[in-house]
Design an enzyme around this catalytic site. Structure first.
Site, PDB file in Angstrom:
ATOM      1  N   CYS A   1      -8.926  -5.425  -9.661  1.00  0.00           N
ATOM      2  CA  CYS A   1      -8.316  -4.720 -10.834  1.00  0.00           C
ATOM      3  C   CYS A   1      -7.781  -3.284 -10.009  1.00  0.00           C
ATOM      4  CB  CYS A   1      -9.481  -4.412 -11.987  1.00  0.00           C
ATOM      5  SG  CYS A   1      -8.572  -3.674 -12.567  1.00  0.00           S
TER       6      CYS A   1
ATOM      7  N   CYS B   1       0.726  -1.608   0.083  1.00  0.00           N
ATOM      8  CA  CYS B   1       0.238  -0.381  -0.283  1.00  0.00           C
ATOM      9  C   CYS B   1       1.132   1.242  -0.139  1.00  0.00           C
ATOM     10  CB  CYS B   1      -0.619   0.821   1.066  1.00  0.00           C
ATOM     11  SG  CYS B   1      -1.906   1.544   1.601  1.00  0.00           S
TER      12      CYS B   1
END
Length: 196
Positions: A185, A113
């Site tokens: 995605c 992240c």
């Protein structure tokens, strides 16, 4: 598989043996008509989507690599991230297809992240979906969560978030390869790759 069920309002006339239509009494006729069209007060809404029940809670077993800091303020994130990264991760934006840094990357490693450094996806689960965004068939542990996204009318989707800091990552679809059948995605701007 995501399931969305909404039960409809039931409009059933409530006509009893005491109901009568008297054309000379406007108030009684009006009252009877109100009874005919009055919806029953039985309405239930149930939405069940994969991952949505747990999406409001932080998973207990987030696999950490490095220090995960989910208490970063909005102002700190604005300083830490580029304008595009902030727009995508905090304002639920989407980068244009085939423009992200990792859409076609084959480098072995772990994708983290961009906001809190939580490991999210292994490069071994990355595949070419032909969509122009990095796609993975499986996240690392419970480090990714999903919730129902109704931002596009008539197109409910599952939004994918970092489980540690709630950064918007992208969406998950049920058209991926085995073994999971999922296609995560993901926006490149929400990730940073740590090569092996």
């Amino acid at each position: 598989m995501a399931t969305h069920a909404i039960s409809s309002l039931s409009f059933q006339p409530r006509i009893s043996s005491k109901t009568r239509f008297d054309i000379h009494s406007k108030s009684h006729l009006s009252y009877s008509f109100q009874e005919l069209i009055k919806p029953r007060r039985r309405f239930s809404l149930s939405i069940r989507a994969m991952g949505s029940s747990a999406s409001s809670q932080k998973p207990e077993n987030i696999q950490e690599v490095g220090k995960v800091n989910s208490s970063i303020s909005d102002e700190e994130l604005k300083k830490q991230l580029t304008e595009e990264q902030y727009y995508i991760t905090r304002q639920k934006g989407t980068e244009k297809a085939f423009t992200g840094e990792y859409w076609n990357t084959k480098t072995p490693g772990t994708y983290h992240c961009i906001c809190c450094d939580t490991p999210l996806f292994e490069s071994s689960t990355k595949f070419d979906s032909g969509t122009g965004w990095p796609s993975y068939y499986q996240p690392i542990g419970n480090n990714v969560k999903s919730k129902l996204d109704l931002s596009i009318i008539f197109m409910p989707r599952q939004e994918v978030l970092c489980a540690a800091c709630d950064a918007h990552l992208g969406h998950v679809f049920d058209d991926g390869p085995p073994p999971t059948g999922k296609r995560y995605c993901i926006n490149s701007a929400s990730l940073t790759l740590k090569p092996k």
